[in-house]
Design a protein around this motif. Sequence first.
Motif, mmCIF file in Angstrom:
data_model
loop_
_atom_site.group_PDB
_atom_site.id
_atom_site.type_symbol
_atom_site.label_atom_id
_atom_site.label_comp_id
_atom_site.label_asym_id
_atom_site.label_seq_id
_atom_site.Cartn_x
_atom_site.Cartn_y
_atom_site.Cartn_z
ATOM 1 N N UNK A 104 39.552 46.868 45.223
ATOM 2 C CA UNK A 104 40.985 47.156 45.252
ATOM 3 C C UNK A 104 41.322 48.528 44.665
ATOM 4 N N UNK A 105 40.434 49.081 43.843
ATOM 5 C CA UNK A 105 40.608 50.474 43.401
ATOM 6 C C UNK A 105 40.455 51.420 44.585
ATOM 7 N N UNK B 27 40.520 44.504 36.831
ATOM 8 C CA UNK B 27 39.652 44.933 35.721
ATOM 9 C C UNK B 27 39.785 43.954 34.548
ATOM 10 N N UNK B 28 41.026 43.610 34.206
ATOM 11 C CA UNK B 28 41.264 42.658 33.101
ATOM 12 C C UNK B 28 40.664 41.293 33.413
ATOM 13 N N UNK B 29 40.793 40.877 34.671
ATOM 14 C CA UNK B 29 40.205 39.600 35.099
ATOM 15 C C UNK B 29 38.683 39.630 34.936
ATOM 16 N N UNK C 94 45.637 32.264 43.393
ATOM 17 C CA UNK C 94 44.987 33.026 44.460
ATOM 18 C C UNK C 94 45.904 33.143 45.675
ATOM 19 N N UNK C 95 46.609 32.063 46.015
ATOM 20 C CA UNK C 95 47.528 32.078 47.161
ATOM 21 C C UNK C 95 48.643 33.098 46.946
ATOM 22 N N UNK C 96 49.204 33.130 45.737
ATOM 23 C CA UNK C 96 50.277 34.085 45.429
ATOM 24 C C UNK C 96 49.743 35.519 45.469
ATOM 25 N N UNK C 97 48.549 35.727 44.900
ATOM 26 C CA UNK C 97 47.946 37.064 44.919
ATOM 27 C C UNK C 97 47.690 37.532 46.349
ATOM 28 N N UNK D 190 48.682 48.585 44.520
ATOM 29 C CA UNK D 190 47.243 48.330 44.443
ATOM 30 C C UNK D 190 46.611 48.969 43.197
ATOM 31 N N UNK D 191 47.243 50.002 42.660
ATOM 32 C CA UNK D 191 46.786 50.540 41.376
ATOM 33 C C UNK D 191 47.010 49.499 40.276
ATOM 34 N N UNK D 192 48.202 48.904 40.263
ATOM 35 C CA UNK D 192 48.499 47.841 39.291
ATOM 36 C C UNK D 192 47.593 46.633 39.503
ATOM 37 N N UNK D 193 47.353 46.303 40.769
ATOM 38 C CA UNK D 193 46.496 45.153 41.066
ATOM 39 C C UNK D 193 45.057 45.428 40.619
#
Length: 394
Positions: A282-283, A380-382, A215-218, A372-375
Motif C-alpha cells: 500500500x506504500x 505499518x502499525x498493524x 477487513x470488510x470496512x477496510x 493510501x499514505x494514511x492507510x
Amino acid sequence: MKEKNLPDHILFKISLLSISIFLMMAPAIAPALPLMYHAFPGVDKAGVEMLSTIPNIGIVIGLLISPFLIKLIGEKPTIIIGLLITLLAGTFPMYATAYVPILISRFLIGAGIGLFNSLAVSLIPQFYSSNEEKLATMVGYQNVMGSLGAAVASFLISWLLTISWHAAFAIYFLVIPVLILFVLFVPLPSSKQVLNKQGAAIKEKQTINKRVVLISILMFFIFLFYMPMSFKIPALVVQEKLGTVSEVSALTGVLNLVSIPIGASFGFFFKKLHDRIFPLGFSLVAIGFFLIALAANFLMLSAGCLILGIGFGLGVPYMYNWLDWSAPENSINLATTIVLVLVNIGCAISPMIINAITPSAKIGLLISAIFFTCFSLYAVLHYLRVHKKQKVTA
C-alpha cells in the motif's frame, strides 16, 4: 470428450475459465468517458463517470440473487442467463443515445456478471478437488483471467475509440464465443444434485467476527479511493494534455498484463516478505497515486500507474489472505460475500464521493494518494503490533 477425462481436456479448461474474463471488464470503458462528457446535456461529470462504476451495484444485486437462482434452476442455466444479460446489456450503448437507458444497461451488465461471479471460482473445486496440484493450478489461472480480460478489453477500446465512444461497447461481443464454449463443453449437474452435494455445508451456521467486519470496512475504503484510477486518469490526461484517450486505454491494457505475473507471484513474495508485504504494497499504491496526480508528461504518468499496479497486486491479495485467516471456521463463504458486497459498493459510490469533494481530476487523485499514505501508516502499525505479539508468544 469423455466424462472421466474431462478435467484434463484443454478445451474444457479453456471453457471453464473463460467466464472469468468478464469479472473485471465492466470498468474497462472508462477511457471513453472524456468523449461522453458532452454527449448527455444536463448530466454532470459525476453522472457520466458513474457509467463506469454503477455495474458494481449491479454486481452486488447479482451476487445476492445468484444463490436463489441456482437453487431454482441450477448452476449452468444461471451462468448462461448471466452471460446473456452481459451480452445484451453490454452492447446496448452501441445503439443508444439517451443517458438513463444507458445507465440502466450498465447496471444490468453488473447484475449479469454478479450472477456468475462467485460461480467462476466455486466451480473449479467441483472438478479438481481430488488433485491438490491441479486445483491450485486452475485457481491460479482463474485469478489472472480477470486481468487478462481487462487487458484485452483495454487494447480493443484503444482502437475502437478512434471510431466513436459508442464503438467502445463492442467489446462485450466477446461474450458470444465464451457462451458457445461454455454451453458446449462444460457439463454441470442439475440444481437438485447441487443441493444434495452442498447439503452438509448449508446446514452449518456461518458467522462473522470483529476481524471480518474490520477487513470488510477496510476493503470498502481501499476500493472507494482506488477507483479514481479508472475514472479520473482519463480526465487528467485530457485536462493536462498528457496524451490521448486511446493512449490511456492502451496503457491500461499494458498495466493489466503486468498485473498478471504480479498476482500469480504473490505466493513467492509472501514467502519472502510475510506480513511486511502489507505496508509495502500500500506504500507503493500511495507513491503511484502521487506520481500520477503530479505527472508532467505521459512517461511519468505511466511510471506512476506501473508502481500503483504493482503495489495493488501485492496489497489486495494480502487482504484476502488476512480474511481467510480471520474468518470463523466454515464461514469463509459468508465472509467473502460480505467483503465482495462492500467492495462493489465502494467502487460504485466512488465517483459521487470524490466529485462531491472536488471536480478536479488532479486533486481527486491527490486525495487518493493521501488516503493510501494514511492507510500505509496503519499497515505499518498493524505489522509492528502483530510482530510484537509473535515475539511475546515465541
